[in-house]
Design an enzyme around this catalytic site. Sequence first.
Site, short mmCIF file in Angstrom:
data_model
loop_
_atom_site.label_atom_id
_atom_site.label_comp_id
_atom_site.label_asym_id
_atom_site.label_seq_id
_atom_site.Cartn_x
_atom_site.Cartn_y
_atom_site.Cartn_z
N HIS A 40 -9.09 18.47 -14.08
CA HIS A 40 -8.65 17.74 -12.90
C HIS A 40 -8.05 16.40 -13.32
O HIS A 40 -8.53 15.78 -14.26
CB HIS A 40 -9.84 17.49 -11.95
CG HIS A 40 -9.43 17.21 -10.55
ND1 HIS A 40 -9.13 15.93 -10.13
CD2 HIS A 40 -9.24 18.03 -9.49
CE1 HIS A 40 -8.79 16.00 -8.85
NE2 HIS A 40 -8.84 17.25 -8.45
N ASP A 77 -11.59 24.87 -7.12
CA ASP A 77 -11.01 26.20 -7.02
C ASP A 77 -11.79 27.26 -7.80
O ASP A 77 -11.65 28.46 -7.55
CB ASP A 77 -9.55 26.18 -7.52
CG ASP A 77 -8.69 25.33 -6.61
OD1 ASP A 77 -8.82 25.47 -5.38
OD2 ASP A 77 -7.90 24.52 -7.12
C1 LIG Z 1 -5.57 20.32 -12.95
C2 LIG Z 1 -4.65 20.06 -14.11
C3 LIG Z 1 -3.24 20.49 -13.70
C4 LIG Z 1 -4.67 18.56 -14.41
O1 LIG Z 1 -3.59 18.25 -15.18
P1 LIG Z 1 -3.38 16.84 -15.93
O2 LIG Z 1 -4.20 15.78 -15.33
O3 LIG Z 1 -1.90 16.62 -15.98
O4 LIG Z 1 -3.97 17.09 -17.35
P2 LIG Z 1 -3.20 17.70 -18.62
O5 LIG Z 1 -2.46 18.94 -18.23
O6 LIG Z 1 -2.43 16.58 -19.23
O7 LIG Z 1 -4.43 18.11 -19.53
C5 LIG Z 1 -5.14 17.19 -20.36
C6 LIG Z 1 -5.63 17.95 -21.59
O8 LIG Z 1 -6.62 18.90 -21.19
C7 LIG Z 1 -6.17 20.24 -21.46
N1 LIG Z 1 -6.49 21.05 -20.30
C8 LIG Z 1 -6.40 20.66 -18.99
N2 LIG Z 1 -6.83 21.65 -18.20
C9 LIG Z 1 -7.19 22.67 -18.99
C10 LIG Z 1 -7.72 23.96 -18.74
N3 LIG Z 1 -7.93 24.39 -17.50
N4 LIG Z 1 -7.98 24.78 -19.78
C11 LIG Z 1 -7.75 24.36 -21.04
N5 LIG Z 1 -7.26 23.14 -21.35
C12 LIG Z 1 -6.98 22.32 -20.34
C13 LIG Z 1 -4.67 20.13 -21.66
O9 LIG Z 1 -4.19 21.17 -22.51
C14 LIG Z 1 -4.53 18.75 -22.27
O10 LIG Z 1 -4.89 18.83 -23.64
P3 LIG Z 1 -4.12 17.88 -24.73
O11 LIG Z 1 -4.59 16.50 -24.42
O12 LIG Z 1 -4.59 18.40 -26.05
O13 LIG Z 1 -2.64 18.06 -24.49
C15 LIG Z 1 -5.09 20.82 -15.36
O14 LIG Z 1 -6.42 20.49 -15.68
C16 LIG Z 1 -4.97 22.33 -15.18
O15 LIG Z 1 -3.90 22.90 -15.42
N6 LIG Z 1 -6.08 23.03 -14.75
C17 LIG Z 1 -6.01 24.42 -14.46
C18 LIG Z 1 -5.40 24.64 -13.07
C19 LIG Z 1 -6.31 24.18 -11.96
O16 LIG Z 1 -7.48 24.53 -11.94
N7 LIG Z 1 -5.75 23.46 -11.00
C20 LIG Z 1 -6.47 23.03 -9.80
C21 LIG Z 1 -6.76 21.58 -9.84
S1 LIG Z 1 -7.80 21.13 -8.46
#
Ligand SMILES: CC(C)(COP(=O)(O)OP(=O)(O)OC[C@H]1O[C@@H](n2cnc3c(N)ncnc32)[C@H](O)[C@@H]1OP(=O)(O)O)[C@@H](O)C(=O)NCCC(=O)NCCS
Length: 380
Positions: A261, A317
Amino acid sequence: MAEVAKKGLEGIVVAESKTSLVNGAEGKLVYEGYPIEELAENALFEEVAFLLWNGRLPNKAELESLRSTIATEAALPKEMIAQLKSYPVKADPMAMLRTAVSALAMYDADSEDQSVEANRRKAIRITGQITTICAAWDRIRKGKEPIAPRKDLNLSQNFIYMLSGEEPDATASEAINVYLVLLAEHGMNASTFASRVTVATGSDMHSGIVSGIGTLKGPSHGGANAEAMHMFLEIGDPNNVDAWFKKNIKEGDRRIMGIGHRIYKALDPRAAILESKAKALAESSGNEKWFQIAKKLAEAARADQYFIERKLFPNVDYYSAIVLYTIHLDVDMFTPLFAMARVVGWSAHIIEQFANNRLIRPDVNYVGPMGLQWTPVDQR
Ligand SMILES: CC(C)(COP(=O)(O)OP(=O)(O)OC[C@H]1O[C@@H](n2cnc3c(N)ncnc32)[C@H](O)[C@@H]1OP(=O)(O)O)[C@@H](O)C(=O)NCCC(=O)NCCS
């Protein structure tokens, strides 16, 4: 020297809001002063809607009035039913919902009225109508006739009734009610931001809600509940969790859907509540497989250094997928259900935006070329 852009607007504060507090460090969520745990335990979804639209809880008469107005306004114009029947049955339900809510504006006498009173009426009406659209669509695509909402039911009961055509099952409607309460509002999430940006131009509430629906659809936002369920279905058995985690997450480049998140760097408090609901529903339904898969995968992530370092925990979720699957909703209806809840938060934010409006228009650093000379098309 231009300011460095913040990718994804991380950490940028864009408004003052009274609707909700999301404390990501401590894993706390508060709507208008009330902790989410108390609301999930006690509140009817309509009570939360009243709270977010008025800044206080309703008394008994106010609650009954809102419940019955939503149930009455939930009826769709007959032209909308005809229109829903004309959509391709294989359409993605979020694409259907986005189009249907946009079309609703054309049948709404208040659609271009930007007064506070009209916006309050529209918030109530759209909340009811989205529920009816979701239920009607699920029937239409299965070749069944849609069912009109009943005036004596609350929104969760009406949803189950309009889906099944039968007296609403108490377990299912209570699960839906808790889900809707938990998902109604959540600070400056992407879809709420999109709604506020849209109406800050002076555009109308339906346009703001349509922006919200389009934004919620993505798998990084509301689409994650369905993606999480597809992942659990792909794993298929609790005994497959470790091998799946190793192949797809440790050795592959996939993400665990429903984990991570932008704001929460501790457990999402909604995930904790939904985990216990999912467990109870799994036990009472006699089918614990999906809950066990989710639990085992969350444990694998919690024990893994990569997830620990990045503070990645289950979000709302993750376990809501199990809750909605256990009460037999189709997986592609999970995200529309999220929209059924979040329409209350979107409309509360839209009303708040209008109360103190200014165009939302950020800046960008130009990093393209300069000084190029025009060449006629036949010389390129
Ligand atoms: C929610 C989400 C989009 C947040 O994105 P964000 O704040 O932009 O965070 P980032 O995408 O930059 O992720 C930060 C780090 O954690 C990792 N990461 C984040 N979510 C992850 C997941 N679900 N599984 C594995 N790794 C994950 C990323 O690869 C990144 O690693 P890095 O620092 O080595 O590059 C992201 O956690 C995600 O894609 N989660 C899965 C989808 C989801 O459940 N969405 C609903 C949110 S309520």
